[in-house]
Design a protein around this motif. Sequence first.
Motif, PDB file in Angstrom:
ATOM      1  N   ASP A 126      -6.962 -12.979  -6.916  1.00 30.97           N
ATOM      2  CA  ASP A 126      -7.721 -12.606  -5.726  1.00 30.97           C
ATOM      3  C   ASP A 126      -6.963 -11.627  -4.826  1.00 30.97           C
ATOM      4  OD1 ASP A 126      -5.733 -14.279  -4.850  1.00 30.97           O
ATOM      5  OD2 ASP A 126      -7.026 -15.445  -3.501  1.00 30.97           O
ATOM      6  N   LEU A 127      -5.967 -10.940  -5.379  1.00 31.34           N
ATOM      7  CA  LEU A 127      -5.160 -10.007  -4.589  1.00 31.34           C
ATOM      8  C   LEU A 127      -6.028  -8.914  -3.983  1.00 31.34           C
ATOM      9  CD1 LEU A 127      -2.248  -9.121  -3.772  1.00 31.34           C
ATOM     10  CD2 LEU A 127      -2.283  -7.653  -5.810  1.00 31.34           C
ATOM     11  N   ASP A 128      -5.833  -8.628  -2.701  1.00 29.91           N
ATOM     12  CA  ASP A 128      -6.519  -7.541  -2.015  1.00 29.91           C
ATOM     13  C   ASP A 128      -5.733  -6.262  -2.293  1.00 29.91           C
ATOM     14  OD1 ASP A 128      -7.369  -5.606  -0.127  1.00 29.91           O
ATOM     15  OD2 ASP A 128      -7.989  -7.150   1.276  1.00 29.91           O
ATOM     16  N   ILE A 129      -6.242  -5.429  -3.194  1.00 26.93           N
ATOM     17  CA  ILE A 129      -5.496  -4.260  -3.645  1.00 26.93           C
ATOM     18  C   ILE A 129      -5.246  -3.266  -2.514  1.00 26.93           C
ATOM     19  CG2 ILE A 129      -5.637  -2.194  -5.104  1.00 26.93           C
ATOM     20  CD1 ILE A 129      -6.834  -3.910  -7.272  1.00 26.93           C
ATOM     21  N   ASP A 130      -6.260  -3.004  -1.708  1.00 27.65           N
ATOM     22  CA  ASP A 130      -6.075  -2.063  -0.604  1.00 27.65           C
ATOM     23  C   ASP A 130      -4.995  -2.540   0.357  1.00 27.65           C
ATOM     24  OD1 ASP A 130      -7.965  -0.295  -1.539  1.00 27.65           O
ATOM     25  OD2 ASP A 130      -9.605  -1.145  -0.354  1.00 27.65           O
ATOM     26  N   MET A 131      -5.000  -3.828   0.668  1.00 27.54           N
ATOM     27  CA  MET A 131      -3.984  -4.375   1.566  1.00 27.54           C
ATOM     28  C   MET A 131      -2.607  -4.323   0.926  1.00 27.54           C
ATOM     29  SD  MET A 131      -3.439  -5.527   4.543  1.00 27.54           S
ATOM     30  CE  MET A 131      -5.114  -5.924   5.116  1.00 27.54           C
ATOM     31  N   ALA A 132      -2.546  -4.602  -0.365  1.00 31.95           N
ATOM     32  CA  ALA A 132      -1.265  -4.558  -1.067  1.00 31.95           C
ATOM     33  C   ALA A 132      -0.675  -3.151  -1.034  1.00 31.95           C
ATOM     34  CB  ALA A 132      -1.446  -5.024  -2.515  1.00 31.95           C
ATOM     35  N   ARG A 178      -1.777 -12.489  -8.362  1.00 30.73           N
ATOM     36  CA  ARG A 178      -2.910 -13.345  -8.043  1.00 30.73           C
ATOM     37  C   ARG A 178      -4.225 -12.673  -8.420  1.00 30.73           C
ATOM     38  NH1 ARG A 178      -1.727 -13.245  -2.272  1.00 30.73           N
ATOM     39  NH2 ARG A 178      -3.993 -13.086  -2.138  1.00 30.73           N
ATOM     40  N   SER A 195      -3.156   1.431  -7.978  1.00 37.65           N
ATOM     41  CA  SER A 195      -4.211   0.414  -8.054  1.00 37.65           C
ATOM     42  C   SER A 195      -4.357  -0.096  -9.480  1.00 37.65           C
ATOM     43  CB  SER A 195      -5.543   0.994  -7.571  1.00 37.65           C
ATOM     44  OG  SER A 195      -5.504   1.293  -6.199  1.00 37.65           O
ATOM     45  N   ARG A 232      -4.083  -3.898 -10.748  1.00 37.66           N
ATOM     46  CA  ARG A 232      -5.162  -4.543 -11.514  1.00 37.66           C
ATOM     47  C   ARG A 232      -4.643  -5.085 -12.844  1.00 37.66           C
ATOM     48  NH1 ARG A 232      -8.078   0.025  -9.635  1.00 37.66           N
ATOM     49  NH2 ARG A 232      -9.547  -0.546  -7.972  1.00 37.66           N
TER      50      ARG A 232
END
Length: 207
Positions: A158-164, A156, A143, A147
């Motif tokens: 607005d990247l969704d870290i959990d989804m990534a 990006r 993570s 970040r």
Amino acid sequence: MKTQQTAEGVARPAGRPRSEKAERSIIEATLELLGEGIGVSELSIESIASRAGVGKTTIYRRWSNKEDLVVDALATLKPPIPLPQGATVRDDLVTYLRVIQEESRHHRTRCIMNIAMSDSERHPRLAERFRELAVEPRRAVVSAVLRRGMETGELRADLDIDMALALLSGAMIWLTKWSHAGDSQADLPERIVDEALKGFRPRPSES
């Protein structure tokens, strides 16, 4: 009474250090029994002690219950991932997936993990402790890599870290397990990361 700190930071009475050899034998005995198909519910301190060649009191000095012992045994199969050393986010993500790839190649490790975690509903504390001890530290490292990429503009904002994280690790686990025999997997981490980064990177209008 004087106390000393354990490796886990827990105070215990000062005195003769517990035998590291005995602890290794207990851990290995636990993994062997799980690997033979014995579920957590059927696993007993008596059987572990017998396999390890130690007394039950030796086990109870270190672990207060069976679940804690199993968690520590499973954690030895999931060592911490290397700290980020790459010059780019891509380098660090490839390193992360290589760790998963190496682990998935060990049949014994996969077997033990599947057997142990199949009892997670009956032993929720075991699953939660394993998550705290072995899963979350890894998630925290990766993570932080993501970040960092968001802050530097590599990824990006607005990247969704959990989804990534789910996309990266899920793809590696799935493809390692279900790829056709003969498929080359030498560059699988790079291929997964490169495909993922197509969606993770800033869109042209954002750069």
